[in-house]
Enzyme design. Structure first.
Site, PDB file in Angstrom:
ATOM      1  N   GLY A  85      77.599 125.997   0.669  1.00  0.00           N
ATOM      2  CA  GLY A  85      78.038 126.570  -0.744  1.00  0.00           C
ATOM      3  C   GLY A  85      78.807 127.546  -0.686  1.00  0.00           C
ATOM      4  O   GLY A  85      78.780 128.554  -1.933  1.00  0.00           O
ATOM      5  N   GLN A  86      79.170 128.315   0.650  1.00  0.00           N
ATOM      6  CA  GLN A  86      79.894 129.635   0.599  1.00  0.00           C
ATOM      7  C   GLN A  86      81.078 129.302  -0.143  1.00  0.00           C
ATOM      8  O   GLN A  86      81.707 127.942  -0.318  1.00  0.00           O
ATOM      9  CB  GLN A  86      80.267 129.653   2.041  1.00  0.00           C
ATOM     10  N   ARG A  87      81.704 130.370  -0.790  1.00  0.00           N
ATOM     11  CA  ARG A  87      82.624 130.217  -1.674  1.00  0.00           C
ATOM     12  C   ARG A  87      83.930 129.792  -1.089  1.00  0.00           C
ATOM     13  O   ARG A  87      84.507 128.763  -1.686  1.00  0.00           O
ATOM     14  CB  ARG A  87      83.098 131.581  -2.157  1.00  0.00           C
TER      15      ARG A  87
END
Lengths: 197, 377
Positions: A85-87
């Protein structure tokens, strides 16, 4: 190539291509369900996934790629895809949405500063063509933390009541303790069964 | 009739899946792309991209095949779902086709292929060399990045301490010439200095020495305030760096001392080199830890951490020192050579010792087992 054959291939493409034919080759009697697990970084997606698969949740590090677990439940095989889910990874989410039967969206209920960000990401997903009409289960995770917001409050903030084109459910849970996770899974199984029958 | 039809088609499909038209492009693809597939639980994002490419390849191949044979997809599907095609023996033939729709299956095929290639490489290496490089047989290559980094630091520290030692030596040499040449003075000097630090015996000989070099002066001050040699070494991070070659000494070129004369010289080196190197250690540790502020601005815990690191580095360096000394005593001095280089030279001997053979056997066995497991998966 004959005209008739061309037409056949064209038809097959419209119906999902040759690969949709191959899909039917697998002679499994079990019903398989594809579930995609999304949410901001540090929401607890991988912890939830491991908790679903009854694995150790103490050694989890930020996901750089994706994890897959197959869980048997209610006579179905749930293939759960947990994508980082990291940008910088979020642009890849949409590559995993095809043929998805259900979306699980995980929110860190104690991370109030990012409620707006997570709401934006969710609404973008809801608008994705590949997720049209796909039921969505939202886990209001980390309820074991004292500062966690209640699920009802989060539902309001996300304007869930405006969703008219699909089934949805918000479920308070703690992936670490496992509380509430099974309730969410029950909802999933009931919904998939209803939808597919 | 329909039964016959599908049986004929199944046979044709199986034949195709064993033919070069299918095998060559598919094997090529797998061999080219399998290197990124490892045993890690987590999947890399690149796997998905490769799986997509694989789907496209298989789709194209099968479309071409169906055109050539003149069957449509319905016939293809009927044939594949017929009882004949579902027999155990044929299921494995269909695996590469099914892998288009099943990522997990695709992944295990790729991991398996990667392992096969590695084994092949090992075999080739063994055949051409007669034996494997050491790093492939007993895991010497398991040295982590951190360790390698540490080795680099050690080498740097070694180099620095040697430089400082040489400077110190040349300075002392110069001083000796100035003071005169009483042999007792020469060998007593280090002792006198350390004793002076403890304020016990202020040897008269040390008075001109202090005058001769401003750097030394500071040195002794730091030592006396610190109360002991050990402490002063640890504290020297705060003290200004003594510049041994400042002042008039710099006129003279730094000469390497003549042959080391046994005990006194090594004692000397222990003191001067150790002290200066301790500071270098601290600085190295400081830089390596990524702190941008100067050492003195760090919090107590950070300082402590650095001290620990420096102590560890010092210990390692002392070991290397001992090693180097030993080497020097054995052969002619080769000062530029640092025996800390970790790179293992690939062995070119044609003979394989029994031990090595056993190790190799073990490793092969392990790989075979892994392979088996992956295939069974």
């Amino acid at each position: 190539m004959g005209e008739a054959q061309k037409l056949d291939l064209e038809k097959a493409r419209q119906a999902g291509g040759l690969l949709s034919v191959i899909e039917k080759l697998k002679g499994s009697t079990e019903q398989e369900v594809r579930i995609v697990l999304l949410g901001l970084d540090n929401a607890g997606k991988t912890t939830l996934l491991k908790s679903l698969a009854s694995e150790d949740v103490n050694t989890i590090t930020p996901t750089q790629g994706f994890n897959i677990k197959s869980v048997a439940s209610h006579g179905m095989k749930l293939n759960v895809w947990d994508i980082g889910g990291q940008r910088k990874i979020r642009p890849f989410w949409k590559k995993y949405l095809e043929n998805t039967d259900l979306l699980i969206y995980v929110i860190d209920s104690a991370d109030k500063k990012r409620f707006e960000e997570t709401g934006l990401e969710l609404s973008e997903l809801i608008d994705e063509e590949n997720l049209k009409g796909v039921p969505v289960l939202i886990f209001a995770n980390k309820q074991d933390l004292a500062t966690a917001s209640p699920a009802s409050e989060i539902a309001e903030g996300l304007n869930l009541h405006t969703y008219r084109d699909r089934e949805w459910q918000i479920q308070a849970c703690s992936a670490v303790s496992g509380e509430g996770v099974q309730d969410g899974m029950n909802w999933i199984c009931n919904n998939i069964v209803n939808k597919k029958k | 009739m329909a039964e016959d039809d599908s049986e004929w088609i199944v046979e044709s499909i199986v034949g195709y899946l064993g033919s070069p038209e299918w095998v060559i492009p598919v094997t090529d693809f797998m061999e080219n792309k399998c290197t990124v597939f490892d045993e890690e639980d987590e999947n890399k994002l690149s796997y998905t991209e490769i799986h997509q490419q694989y789907k496209k390849l298989v789709e194209k191949l099968l479309e071409n095949y169906m055109q050539d044979v003149g069957i449509n997809e319905q016939q293809f599907l009927d044939a594949c779902t017929s009882p004949f095609a579902k027999s155990q023996t044929l299921q494995s033939v269909f695996q590469p086709v099914l892998a288009t729709d099943d990522f997990q299956m695709f992944r295990s095929l790729m991991v398996q292929k990667n392992m096969e290639l590695q084994l092949q490489a090992l075999r080739v290496m063994k055949e051409s060399n007669g034996s494997l490089p050491e790093c492939l047989t007993d895991g010497v290559d398991m040295m982590t990045e951190l360790q390698q980094q540490e080795m680099k630091i050690l080498e740097e520290v070694l180099r620095k301490s040697k430089m400082e030692y040489d400077e110190e030596m040349s300075r002392r040499l110069l001083f000796e010439e100035e003071v005169g040449s009483t042999s007792s003075c020469c060998s007593d000097k280090p002792v006198a200095e350390s004793e002076k630090a403890q304020n016990t015996t202020p040897a008269p000989i040390s008075t001109p020495k202090v005058k001769s070099s401003p750097g030394r002066n500071e040195d002794s001050k730091a030592a006396s305030t610190g109360g002991g040699k050990e402490k002063s070494a640890a504290k020297s991070g705060d003290a200004p760096t003594p510049k041994p070659d400042s002042g008039k000494n710099s006129v003279l070129p730094a000469v390497r001392p003549p042959a080391r004369s046994g005990e006194p010289s090594s004692h000397l080196r222990e003191q001067s080199g150790g002290r200066a190197a301790a500071q270098a250690d601290l600085e190295e540790a400081h830089r390596e830890a990524g702190f941008s502020e100067p050492y003195t601005h760090l919090s107590a815990s950070q300082q402590e951490q650095l001290q620990q690191r420096a102590a560890y580095l010092r210990e390692q360096r002392d070991k290397l020192h001992a090693l180097r000394k030993e080497q020097k005593s054995k052969q002619t001095p080769a000062p530029e050579e640092v025996p800390a280089n970790p790179a293992p030279a690939p062995s070119t001997t044609q003979e394989i010792s029994a031990e090595e053979k056993k190790r190799l056997e073990k490793r092969k066995h392990l790989a075979d087992k892994l392979k088996e497991e992956v295939i069974k998966k």
